[in-house]
Design a protein around this motif. Structure first.
Motif, short mmCIF file in Angstrom:
data_model
loop_
_atom_site.label_atom_id
_atom_site.label_comp_id
_atom_site.label_asym_id
_atom_site.label_seq_id
_atom_site.Cartn_x
_atom_site.Cartn_y
_atom_site.Cartn_z
N VAL A 102 -0.16 18.03 15.26
CA VAL A 102 0.75 17.97 14.41
C VAL A 102 0.91 17.74 13.34
N PHE A 103 1.40 17.39 12.27
CA PHE A 103 2.13 17.29 11.30
C PHE A 103 2.51 15.77 10.81
N GLY A 104 1.31 15.82 9.56
CA GLY A 104 2.03 14.49 9.28
C GLY A 104 2.12 14.93 7.04
N ALA A 105 2.52 13.61 6.74
CA ALA A 105 2.78 13.31 5.48
C ALA A 105 2.34 12.65 4.62
N PHE A 106 2.17 12.47 2.84
CA PHE A 106 1.98 10.95 2.43
C PHE A 106 4.12 11.24 1.89
N THR A 107 4.43 12.37 1.87
CA THR A 107 5.45 12.45 1.25
C THR A 107 6.30 10.85 1.63
N LYS A 108 6.93 10.41 2.85
CA LYS A 108 7.38 9.33 3.10
C LYS A 108 6.66 8.15 3.07
N MET A 109 5.81 8.08 3.46
CA MET A 109 5.35 6.34 4.26
C MET A 109 4.65 5.91 2.60
N TYR A 110 4.56 7.18 2.04
CA TYR A 110 3.66 6.77 0.31
C TYR A 110 4.42 7.01 -1.09
N ALA A 132 -6.23 8.41 -2.38
CA ALA A 132 -5.96 6.40 -2.22
C ALA A 132 -5.31 6.24 -1.11
N ALA A 133 -4.33 6.59 -1.08
CA ALA A 133 -3.17 6.08 0.24
C ALA A 133 -3.70 5.30 1.12
N LEU A 134 -4.12 5.82 1.75
CA LEU A 134 -4.90 5.71 3.22
C LEU A 134 -5.77 4.30 3.01
N GLN A 135 -6.09 4.06 1.82
CA GLN A 135 -7.20 2.90 1.69
C GLN A 135 -5.78 1.28 1.29
N GLU A 136 -5.02 2.01 1.28
CA GLU A 136 -3.78 0.95 1.03
C GLU A 136 -2.80 0.38 2.73
N LYS A 137 -3.48 -0.62 3.89
CA LYS A 137 -3.48 -0.97 4.73
C LYS A 137 -2.18 -2.35 4.17
N GLU A 138 -2.69 -2.82 3.56
CA GLU A 138 -1.52 -4.35 2.75
C GLU A 138 -0.06 -3.66 3.17
N TYR A 139 0.35 -2.34 2.28
CA TYR A 139 1.11 -1.44 1.93
C TYR A 139 1.98 -1.45 2.25
N ARG A 140 0.91 -0.13 3.85
CA ARG A 140 1.72 -0.17 5.05
C ARG A 140 2.51 -1.26 6.18
N ARG A 141 1.58 -2.28 5.51
CA ARG A 141 2.78 -3.43 6.45
C ARG A 141 3.91 -4.08 5.61
N LYS A 142 3.12 -3.82 4.49
CA LYS A 142 5.19 -4.82 4.22
C LYS A 142 5.68 -3.19 3.62
N SER A 143 6.10 -2.51 4.37
CA SER A 143 6.60 -1.57 4.34
C SER A 143 7.82 -1.58 4.85
N ARG A 144 6.46 -2.29 6.29
CA ARG A 144 7.06 -1.58 7.66
C ARG A 144 7.92 -3.28 7.95
N ARG A 145 7.94 -3.97 7.71
CA ARG A 145 8.39 -5.31 7.37
C ARG A 145 9.63 -4.97 6.75
N LEU A 146 9.55 -5.13 5.64
CA LEU A 146 10.34 -4.14 4.47
C LEU A 146 12.17 -3.69 5.52
N ILE A 147 11.07 -1.78 6.07
CA ILE A 147 12.32 -1.01 5.96
C ILE A 147 12.77 -1.90 7.93
N GLY A 148 11.76 -2.24 8.77
CA GLY A 148 12.79 -3.37 9.58
C GLY A 148 13.53 -4.19 9.48
N ARG A 149 13.35 -4.55 8.36
CA ARG A 149 14.55 -6.29 8.26
C ARG A 149 15.86 -4.74 7.41
N GLU A 150 15.37 -4.28 6.97
CA GLU A 150 16.89 -3.56 5.88
C GLU A 150 17.23 -2.61 7.22
N ARG A 151 16.94 -2.11 7.64
CA ARG A 151 17.05 -1.64 8.38
C ARG A 151 18.38 -1.86 9.84
#
Length: 357
Positions: free
Chosen positions: A207-215, A255-274
């Motif tokens: 499985v591949f993952g990246a910090f590129t997009k979410m962060y 450091a990015a892996l600690q950003e739990k609230e940032y991930r929540r905020k991102s998903r809310r924003l992306i869902g609404r704007e999409r």
């Protein structure tokens, strides 16, 4: 020498005020990542060679995904590891869905692999037919299969159960399965769709993952792969140059892996704007496909020249992704990322003006 730019994000060869071609989180770098980078600069830790094993970052990723750190290899973006897998396996024949991320095919081409495509059907909304996919795998013709979940450029995802079905088909056929989950964190149910919790039972899966997009760390170049077949990861590690991941990238990723609230905020924003963008594009007469990621895939069904929207918006300083170079698509298909409301409204206004001209 002319170097062709085949992906989104080409803001360097022409004036671009608004880039909708690269699928980057509009929130930008998380504050915790900025602090980690500044701290590293102040303490001078970036003046020494980085840890070639990425021990701290792998440990943090192992804790995040609840898997052993020895199942993880980090690289200079996910593409680096995709090429590394192809080099390590050197498959004779591979299967790819089409359209999908272009770098799978390029990595396979570089090692002389013959590649077959399973074309996703426009009349089925480009939704993968997993039954057909498994039948192709079970033919026994393939050494390696790539699958992007959610797919790029369509943004369409499949469930963990459907991927497990494909993984079991690969196991029976002696085929290695590579699953790209680089955009999965944008989905509200991304964890439920991931194959990572099942890797202990699937040694023939990576499985591949990246910090590129979410962060929004595209410029730092940081990706990773997970696989319970440690000998394969060791082979990939040994065949590359030792300092593939920079010190700043390792610090930023940890450091990015600690950003739990940032991930929540991102998903809310992306869902609404999409949802906003999809509705606005439909209102302008485009066919919009049901993306679950931080980008939208759509088609111009009017009788206009291919790439007209790309060229017309570019003349106004707005860059979108023309999908004409994806196998199975033509220049009437486009992809745009999801940004904040102000930018999204500007994009829609400009497209509306084009239609009125």
């Amino acid at each position: 020498m002319k170097l062709e730019y085949e992906h989104g994000g080409d803001i360097y060869s022409r004036p671009v005020a608004l880039d909708y071609s690269a699928n980057i989180n509009p929130l930008g770098l998380p504050e915790g990542v900025k602090k980690a980078l500044l701290q590293g600069l102040e303490e001078g830790v970036f003046s020494v060679y980085p840890d070639s094993r990425c021990s701290g970052l792998r440990g943090a990723l192992g804790a995040y995904y609840q898997v052993p750190a020895d199942w993880i290899l980090c690289g200079n973006g996910a593409a680096d590891l995709i090429f590394g897998l192809a080099e390590a396996l050197r498959p004779g024949r591979a299967l790819l869905p089409a359209p999908t991320f272009l770098e799978y095919g390029k990595a396979l081409e570089r090692v002389g692999c013959r590649t077959d495509s399973m074309f996703l059907k426009e009349e089925e909304g480009f939704v993968p037919n997993m039954g057909e996919f498994c039948r192709r795998i079970e033919s026994g013709a393939y050494d390696l299969v790539f699958f992007c979940n959610p797919n790029n450029p369509t943004g369409i995802s499949v469930s963990r159960e459907e991927l497990l079905r494909a993984a079991r088909a690969c196991e029976r056929a002696g085929t290695f399965l590579a699953v790209d989950e680089c955009f999965l964190e944008f989905l509200e149910d991304g964890k439920e769709r991931s194959l990572i919790p099942s890797l202990g039972d699937l040694p023939g899966v990576m499985v591949f993952g990246a910090f590129t997009k979410m962060y929004a760390m595209a410029g730092l170049r940081l990706g990773y792969c997970l696989c319970s077949e440690e000998a394969l990861l060791e082979k990939m590690f040994r065949q590359r140059q030792p300092w593939a991941v920079s010190g700043p990238a390792q610090a930023a990723g940890t450091a990015a892996l600690q950003e739990k609230e940032y991930r929540r905020k991102s998903r809310r924003l992306i869902g609404r704007e999409r949802e906003y963008l999809a509705g606005a594009l439909k209102g302008l007469g485009f066919r919009v496909y049901p993306s679950q990621a931080n980008y939208l895939f759509f088609k111009d069904e009017g009788k206009r020249p291919e790439r007209w929207l790309y060229e017309a918006l570019l003349s106004r300083g707005i860059l979108i992704r023309s999908c004409g170079n994806y196998p199975g698509l033509d220049g009437s298909f486009y992809r745009i990322c999801v940004k904040g409301r102000e930018e999204n409204e500007r994009l829609i206004r400009e497209i509306g003006r084009l239609g009125a001209e």
